[in-house]
Motif scaffolding. Structure first.
Motif, PDB file in Angstrom:
ATOM      1  N   PRO A  31       1.209   1.158  -0.120  1.00  0.00           N
ATOM      2  CA  PRO A  31       1.721  -0.279  -0.031  1.00  0.00           C
ATOM      3  C   PRO A  31       1.476  -1.191  -1.235  1.00  0.00           C
ATOM      4  CG  PRO A  31       0.964   0.544   2.190  1.00  0.00           C
ATOM      5  CD  PRO A  31       0.419   1.589   1.096  1.00  0.00           C
ATOM      6  N   ARG A  32       2.389  -2.043  -1.553  1.00  0.00           N
ATOM      7  CA  ARG A  32       2.202  -3.056  -2.423  1.00  0.00           C
ATOM      8  C   ARG A  32       2.807  -4.401  -1.859  1.00  0.00           C
ATOM      9  NH1 ARG A  32       4.348  -0.239  -7.984  1.00  0.00           N
ATOM     10  NH2 ARG A  32       2.816   1.607  -7.831  1.00  0.00           N
ATOM     11  N   PRO A  33       1.804  -5.577  -1.810  1.00  0.00           N
ATOM     12  CA  PRO A  33       2.318  -6.635  -1.334  1.00  0.00           C
ATOM     13  C   PRO A  33       3.508  -7.273  -1.903  1.00  0.00           C
ATOM     14  CG  PRO A  33      -0.171  -6.628  -1.892  1.00  0.00           C
ATOM     15  CD  PRO A  33       0.440  -5.439  -2.453  1.00  0.00           C
ATOM     16  N   GLU A  34       3.644  -7.095  -3.131  1.00  0.00           N
ATOM     17  CA  GLU A  34       4.971  -7.647  -3.542  1.00  0.00           C
ATOM     18  C   GLU A  34       6.408  -6.926  -3.320  1.00  0.00           C
ATOM     19  OE1 GLU A  34       3.334  -4.607  -6.733  1.00  0.00           O
ATOM     20  OE2 GLU A  34       2.533  -6.139  -5.246  1.00  0.00           O
ATOM     21  N   ARG A  35       6.252  -5.945  -2.690  1.00  0.00           N
ATOM     22  CA  ARG A  35       7.192  -4.881  -2.395  1.00  0.00           C
ATOM     23  C   ARG A  35       7.397  -4.886  -0.913  1.00  0.00           C
ATOM     24  NH1 ARG A  35       6.366   1.173  -4.598  1.00  0.00           N
ATOM     25  NH2 ARG A  35       5.121   0.874  -2.589  1.00  0.00           N
ATOM     26  N   ASP A  36       6.331  -4.443  -0.248  1.00  0.00           N
ATOM     27  CA  ASP A  36       6.289  -3.980   1.103  1.00  0.00           C
ATOM     28  C   ASP A  36       5.416  -5.125   2.115  1.00  0.00           C
ATOM     29  OD1 ASP A  36       6.960  -1.414   0.116  1.00  0.00           O
ATOM     30  OD2 ASP A  36       5.141  -1.397  -0.880  1.00  0.00           O
TER      31      ASP A  36
END
Length: 305
Positions: A31-36
């Motif tokens: 998980p990536r905050p900018e995407r997910d």
């Protein structure tokens, strides 16, 4: 007739789901905050655009499910169509329970609105669903025919002593007897297989002709079972993104408007299918219920003596 997981029909089911149900591939995921976006996903509602029926599906409990921003954007649009308030990002971040919404057609309304649509793109989906049903039914029909043959043979046994000649001292002996009985006459299974082959050939021929007039990707309604898993990422699925309905619910088909890819349809068409009697019997496998039928008949005869 060994009781092993089927291979042909399992592969066909997996490819059908990949082509028409959950089309995103599996990928490794971090998980990536900018995407997910982490969401407390708890359930789903299918809304029928025809009759207005709402089918509710509870999801298996898990702490968080990660949505891609694209998937969450799709949800916002559906919420707006339904006139429902979409939660704020702050509420989502706080772990407010979230409902996954979908709009489509239930089976009854699809019968009126979709399943008789002769437009090429929709016709391909309808025929593929019919082919999927034939793939599943030929095994179920063969199993029913085999069980009927066993029941007919058991009905001809008139005393418990007649079983003694078969030496039914262990599981293997009973299994071998059942298999021998079922293989005495396979004309019913052979007829089922011939009819299945003719139907498959006809459907594949029509779909192949229709595909020649279609682009690489088009939009159409495809059946989605309320009992299958779903990824909350619009590009792939992973343990972080996939969600499963709770067990025990009765699945129901809803027809959802979505993108269909020609390459995946062709993949489904080109999958190996059952062609021989040996393959059909292998797909049916051996079932413990058949031993129960033998035991029940033996008990009936013992009690009658």
């Amino acid at each position: 007739m060994a009781n092993e997981p089927s291979r042909i029909t399992d592969n066909l089911l997996n490819i059908f789901n990949y082509s028409f149900v959950e089309t995103v591939p599996y990928e490794f995921f971090k998980p990536r905050p900018e995407r997910d976006i982490a969401v407390k996903l708890v359930d789903k509602e299918y809304h029928c655009a025809g009759c207005g029926k709402v089918t509710h599906v509870d999801y298996q409990e898990r702490p968080l499910t990660y949505f891609s921003k694209g998937k969450l954007k799709e949800q916002r649009a559906i919420y707006e169509k339904l006139g429902k308030r979409f939660p704020t990002m702050e509420e989502i971040a706080e772990g407010q329970p979230f409902t996954n919404e979908a709009i489509g057609y239930c089976r009854d309304c699809a019968e009126k609105e979709i399943l008789h649509d002769d437009a090429a793109g929709q016709r391909v989906c309808n025929l593929a669903l019919q082919l999927h049903g034939e793939d599943e039914l030929v095994v179920a029909k063969a199993r029913a025919a085999m069980e009927e043959a066993l029941k007919k043979w058991l009905a001809g046994i008139e005393s418990a002593d007649e079983f003694l000649q078969y030496g039914l001292g262990d599981f293997n002996a009973v299994r071998d007897l059942i298999c021998a009985v079922m293989l005495q006459d396979t004309s019913a299974e052979e007829a089922l297989l011939a009819a299945y082959g003719d139907t498959v050939a006809a459907i594949k021929g029509e779909v192949t002709a229709l595909l020649a007039s279609l682009p690489d990707t088009w939009q159409a309604y495809a059946a989605r079972s309320t009992g299958v898993y779903e990824s909350m990422n619009d590009k792939m699925y992973h343990e972080y993104t996939v969600i499963f309905p709770k067990p025990g619910m009765i699945p129901e088909d809803y027809y959802i408007y979505r993108s269909i890819e020609k390459s995946r349809v062709r993949m489904f068409l080109d999958q190996p299918r059952i062609e021989s009697l040996e393959e059909l019997l292998t797909e049916v496998g051996f079932h413990g219920e058949w031993i129960d039928l033998v035991n029940q008949r033996l008990q009936e005869l013992v009690q009658r003596a």
